[in-house]
Design an enzyme around this catalytic site. Structure first.
Site, mmCIF file in Angstrom:
data_model
loop_
_atom_site.group_PDB
_atom_site.id
_atom_site.type_symbol
_atom_site.label_atom_id
_atom_site.label_comp_id
_atom_site.label_asym_id
_atom_site.label_seq_id
_atom_site.Cartn_x
_atom_site.Cartn_y
_atom_site.Cartn_z
ATOM 1 N N HIS A 1 33.719 10.813 -21.692
ATOM 2 C CA HIS A 1 33.763 11.880 -20.674
ATOM 3 C C HIS A 1 32.863 12.985 -21.187
ATOM 4 O O HIS A 1 33.237 13.738 -22.082
ATOM 5 C CB HIS A 1 35.187 12.417 -20.485
ATOM 6 N N ARG B 1 24.526 17.357 -17.734
ATOM 7 C CA ARG B 1 23.817 18.377 -16.934
ATOM 8 C C ARG B 1 22.501 17.856 -16.365
ATOM 9 O O ARG B 1 22.347 16.684 -16.118
ATOM 10 C CB ARG B 1 23.613 19.662 -17.755
ATOM 11 N N LYS C 1 34.594 9.449 -9.708
ATOM 12 C CA LYS C 1 35.316 10.602 -10.276
ATOM 13 C C LYS C 1 35.992 11.403 -9.177
ATOM 14 O O LYS C 1 35.361 11.778 -8.187
ATOM 15 C CB LYS C 1 34.336 11.501 -11.034
ATOM 16 N N ASP D 1 34.702 15.740 -22.961
ATOM 17 C CA ASP D 1 34.528 16.754 -21.916
ATOM 18 C C ASP D 1 33.583 17.860 -22.386
ATOM 19 O O ASP D 1 33.704 19.011 -21.967
ATOM 20 C CB ASP D 1 35.867 17.346 -21.472
ATOM 21 N N HIS E 1 27.536 25.432 -21.141
ATOM 22 C CA HIS E 1 27.225 26.583 -20.284
ATOM 23 C C HIS E 1 26.369 27.535 -21.104
ATOM 24 O O HIS E 1 26.792 27.949 -22.195
ATOM 25 C CB HIS E 1 28.517 27.305 -19.859
HETATM 26 C C1 NCD Z 1 33.542 20.998 -16.773
HETATM 27 C C2 NCD Z 1 32.109 21.480 -16.530
HETATM 28 O O1 NCD Z 1 31.749 22.585 -16.972
HETATM 29 O O2 NCD Z 1 31.350 20.733 -15.918
HETATM 30 N N1 NCD Z 1 34.335 22.095 -17.234
HETATM 31 C C3 NCD Z 1 35.503 22.013 -17.913
HETATM 32 O O3 NCD Z 1 36.131 23.051 -18.094
HETATM 33 N N2 NCD Z 1 35.969 20.890 -18.381
HETATM 34 C C4 NCD Z 1 34.085 20.390 -15.525
HETATM 35 C C5 NCD Z 1 35.334 19.576 -15.763
HETATM 36 O O4 NCD Z 1 35.252 18.475 -16.327
HETATM 37 O O5 NCD Z 1 36.430 20.020 -15.406
HETATM 38 ZN ZN ZN Z 2 34.631 17.205 -17.558
#
Ligand code: NCD
Ligand code: ZN
Length: 367
Positions: free
Chosen positions: A14, A18, A108, A262, A266
């Protein structure tokens, strides 16, 4: 001599690669941490919500997104999965055609407006009125689920007695499992004991990914000084929840809980009116997972414990997703490694430890 673990290269099942200027450095950060493959989430702009590029819908296609990933270094992976984003426009025919073409191995589900890039999602209750989920089951396409109820009032979204993930795993997931007993499901980035217990009790068709941050931290770590780099969704939870995650991954008989970071970059986390959700752990996730195991009391010099770690990081996930275990290896060594920001043309990405004021991790990684 420092303890070291030599492991098969692993799949981050996961992650968010980007797009644009971020794609190349993020893929590199995955390769740098021993990944032989990834499952790359489709919450791009626009979302990857159709399979074929000649489909007139105004989304990115899985075909196009895969080509972008390959061109940015993803061709160095053994394999990678690109789930399709479920929207109001998803049809059973898209699922069937995509699966038959070999392009669609997973989809998803996002809670509408419930996280970064979730604005195109279609509520599960509405999806259940269509034949889309049946098409997933019939075509052996895995449903990756961000299991949080959307649009809850603040009190119900996060409270000691209930929260959005618990609501979803109590109210929604059992119904989905009952209606589609052969559907392959991954409960993504699991954070609560309620969710862990459901997965443990359910059949072999449901498994779960777990992030490093949810193994290491609780909500106390987030709110003490508001460490916004730890702000991701689902939110880090309470000690009892973390304990359930920890015992699930430490169990020598674990066959259901696997690594999926995950990692979500950013370049701007704190904004004028809020904070972007997502923790970046590219480049250092195996080290953080090892720290998480140790924080849970695991002694990775013990052979059986090291085996549980290897199963969690390198074997259970690819087995569930039908990916080949790599014959290449990487090594984790118990010596500290400095952590750096990742520079990109869109700005620096701050990895989680730096965001929390740490400039190193206690394990180092070599390829
Ligand atoms: C993810 C993202 O920034 O794309 N952010 C997060 O807090 N996990 C999106 C997601 O998987 O919920
Ligand atoms: Zn995610």
């Amino acid at each position: 001599m420092a303890l070291s673990l030599t492991l098969p290269k692993w799949y981050d099942l996961h992650t968010h690669l980007r797009q644009g200027a971020l794609l190349k450095p993020i893929i590199q950060s995955q390769l740098d941490m021993g990944c032989c493959g990834v499952l790359a989430m489709p919450n791009t702009k626009p979302p990857a919500a159709k399979v074929f590029k000649d489909d007139p819908l105004a989304y990115w296609s899985i075909e196009e997104y895969r080509a972008m990933i390959n061109a940015a270094g993803g061709d160095q992976f053994d394999d990678f999965i690109t789930p399709m984003y479920l929207t109001k426009d998803t049809t059973p025919q898209m699922i069937e055609d995509g699966a038959k073409a070999g392009l669609l191995r997973a989809v998803k589900y996002y809670p509408p407006h419930g996280t970064t890039g979730a604005d195109f999602s279609y509520p599960l209750v509405d999806l259940l009125k269509t034949d889309v989920i049946k098409a997933l089951e019939d075509n052996n396409v895995t449903m990756c689920i961000h299991g949080e109820e959307h649009a809850l009032p603040g009190e119900a979204y996060f409270d000691r007695e209930t929260n959005a993930e618990e609501f979803f795993y109590r109210e929604r997931m059992p119904r989905l499992l009952d209606a589609f007993p052969n559907l392959k499901i991954v409960g993504e980035h699991m954070t609560t004991k309620v969710a862990v217990d459901l997965v443990l009790q359910a059949g072999d068709n449901i498994a779960a990914s777990i992030t490093p941050q949810h193994l290491i931290y609780t909500v106390g770590h987030l709110v003490q000084g508001f460490k916004y780099h730890l702000f991701c969704l689902p939110l880090v939870k309470f000690d009892e929840d973390r304990a359930a995650l920890r015992s699930a991954v430490l169990d020598p008989n674990n066959t259901k809980f696997f690594a999926g970071t995950d990692s979500a970059a950013h370049t701007v986390k704190a904004t004028d009116c809020g904070c972007a959700a997502g923790c970046f752990t590219g480049g250092i996730a195996p080290q953080l997972y090892a720290e998480g195991f140790e924080a849970a009391g695991a002694d990775l010099s013990d052979a059986q414990t090291a085996k549980a770690f290897e199963a969690f990081l390198c074997r259970i996930g690819p087995n569930f997703h039908g990916l080949k275990i790599s014959e290449d290896t990487f090594t984790l060594t118990k010596t500290p490694q400095k952590v750096y920001k990742t520079p990109t043309d869109d700005g620096d990405i701050t990895p989680l430890p730096i965001g929390l004021g740490h400039d190193s991790v206690s394990w180092s990684l070599s390829l």
